[in-house]
Motif scaffolding. Structure first.
Motif, PDB file in Angstrom:
ATOM      1  N   UNK A 174      86.918 100.783  -9.224  1.00  0.00           N
ATOM      2  CA  UNK A 174      85.646 101.243  -9.762  1.00  0.00           C
ATOM      3  C   UNK A 174      84.886 100.099 -10.408  1.00  0.00           C
ATOM      4  N   UNK A 175      83.554 100.210 -10.385  1.00  0.00           N
ATOM      5  CA  UNK A 175      82.715  99.221 -11.060  1.00  0.00           C
ATOM      6  C   UNK A 175      82.462  99.615 -12.508  1.00  0.00           C
ATOM      7  N   UNK A 176      82.864 100.823 -12.879  1.00  0.00           N
ATOM      8  CA  UNK A 176      82.555 101.321 -14.219  1.00  0.00           C
ATOM      9  C   UNK A 176      83.596 100.825 -15.227  1.00  0.00           C
ATOM     10  N   UNK A 177      83.121 100.495 -16.420  1.00  0.00           N
ATOM     11  CA  UNK A 177      84.027 100.078 -17.473  1.00  0.00           C
ATOM     12  C   UNK A 177      83.659 100.816 -18.751  1.00  0.00           C
ATOM     13  N   UNK A 178      83.177 100.080 -19.752  1.00  0.00           N
ATOM     14  CA  UNK A 178      82.836 100.731 -21.012  1.00  0.00           C
ATOM     15  C   UNK A 178      81.420 101.282 -21.026  1.00  0.00           C
ATOM     16  N   UNK A 179      80.594 100.912 -20.034  1.00  0.00           N
ATOM     17  CA  UNK A 179      79.241 101.459 -19.944  1.00  0.00           C
ATOM     18  C   UNK A 179      78.929 101.824 -18.501  1.00  0.00           C
ATOM     19  N   UNK A 180      77.872 102.619 -18.314  1.00  0.00           N
ATOM     20  CA  UNK A 180      77.358 102.886 -16.978  1.00  0.00           C
ATOM     21  C   UNK A 180      75.845 102.675 -17.010  1.00  0.00           C
ATOM     22  N   UNK A 181      75.191 102.880 -15.886  1.00  0.00           N
ATOM     23  CA  UNK A 181      73.770 102.585 -15.770  1.00  0.00           C
ATOM     24  C   UNK A 181      72.903 103.334 -16.765  1.00  0.00           C
ATOM     25  N   UNK A 182      73.305 104.556 -17.129  1.00  0.00           N
ATOM     26  CA  UNK A 182      72.496 105.361 -18.045  1.00  0.00           C
ATOM     27  C   UNK A 182      72.522 104.819 -19.470  1.00  0.00           C
ATOM     28  N   UNK A 183      73.464 103.913 -19.768  1.00  0.00           N
ATOM     29  CA  UNK A 183      73.622 103.397 -21.124  1.00  0.00           C
ATOM     30  C   UNK A 183      72.996 102.019 -21.316  1.00  0.00           C
ATOM     31  N   UNK A 184      72.499 101.425 -20.233  1.00  0.00           N
ATOM     32  CA  UNK A 184      72.003 100.038 -20.313  1.00  0.00           C
ATOM     33  C   UNK A 184      70.840  99.911 -21.297  1.00  0.00           C
ATOM     34  N   UNK A 185      69.907 100.864 -21.250  1.00  0.00           N
ATOM     35  CA  UNK A 185      68.764 100.813 -22.161  1.00  0.00           C
ATOM     36  C   UNK A 185      69.195 100.846 -23.615  1.00  0.00           C
ATOM     37  N   UNK A 186      70.151 101.707 -23.946  1.00  0.00           N
ATOM     38  CA  UNK A 186      70.647 101.814 -25.317  1.00  0.00           C
ATOM     39  C   UNK A 186      71.354 100.529 -25.746  1.00  0.00           C
TER      40      UNK A 186
END
Length: 247
Positions: free
Chosen positions: A193-205
């Motif tokens: 998986x490419x996911x770790x502690x964040x995903x695309x929806x969290x980048x702005x935050x």
């Protein structure tokens, strides 16, 4: 059956895998120009918002605006290409991050121009790249009053004339009924998986609240690596598992 040699020469050395990370133009809705606020209110009226977003335009803007080039900006571009090093395949990875979008885009264009000088017909590769990454980069280049690199100048081309490789399009096999995430494709293909502690929806935050470009870049490069593995599998190269080499 495509031979290893043909795969190497056609798909690897001139293919640049890219991924972008985007955020809303501002971390505070109230800092937006009034005209842009009005346009966002109009735009958001056509979106499928949840109840909290419907009642709070500022909340909707924080959650949604980053995916639209008119209301967002690019803060990170990840790049990778598959090559051979010491007789084994590797994917060389590099990220460009900058709070100054114009400087970021200029560095990306310089890198792309360098790649174009080495390879006659550069292929870009990414997940949903034709509907998101490429149009977003082109729009932000124009908004920043910057010219389009040759590889991105696709105006007037028919869809079948755009030769860039989109792993979502390859996975669809002509089926356009729904979107399939990169992470899901990787999962069903038995890839990491490419996911770790964040995903695309969290980048702005992560960007506006923490200012953590390094964390965003690490996430972006994981996406690049997973995209490369998915791309190789979809091209029938199931025995090639390149090691990641970071610039």
């Amino acid at each position: 059956m495509i031979t290893q040699k043909i795969n190497d020469s056609i798909y690897f050395h001139k293919t640049l895998i890219i991924d972008i990370e985007t955020v809303p133009l501002s971390g505070d809705w109230h800092e937006l120009p009034e005209a842009l606020q009005k346009h966002w209110l109009h735009k958001s009226g056509f979106l499928s918002l949840n109840e909290a977003e419907k009642t709070d335009p500022a909340y909707a803007f924080r959650n949604r605006a980053g995916i639209y080039a008119e209301f967002g900006k690019i803060v990170c571009i990840g790049m990778g290409f598959i090559t051979k090093q010491d007789e084994k395949h590797v994917i060389r990875l590099k990220s460009i991050c900058n709070d100054n979008e114009q400087a970021l885009l200029q560095e990306f264009c310089d890198t792309l121009h360098s790649f174009e000088r080495q390879h006659k017909d550069v292929l870009l590769c990414g997940h949903n790249i034709k509907e998101f990454d490429i149009p977003y980069i082109c729009r932000r280049l124009l908004i920043n009053n910057m010219p389009l690199p040759r590889t991105l100048d696709l105006a007037g081309l028919k869809p079948w004339q755009v030769v860039h490789q989109d792993t979502l399009e390859l996975w669809r096999f002509g089926d356009h009924k729904h979107y399939t995430s990169l992470d899901l494709i990787a999962l069903v293909l038995g890839l990491p998986s490419s996911k770790s502690d964040i995903d695309g929806s969290m980048v702005g935050e992560v960007y506006w609240q923490n200012g953590d470009l390094e964390r965003i870049a690490a996430y972006c490069l994981k996406d690049i690596y997973t995209t490369a593995l998915v791309y190789l599998r979809l091209k029938g190269c199931k025995d090639i598992y390149p090691e990641a080499v970071y610039a």
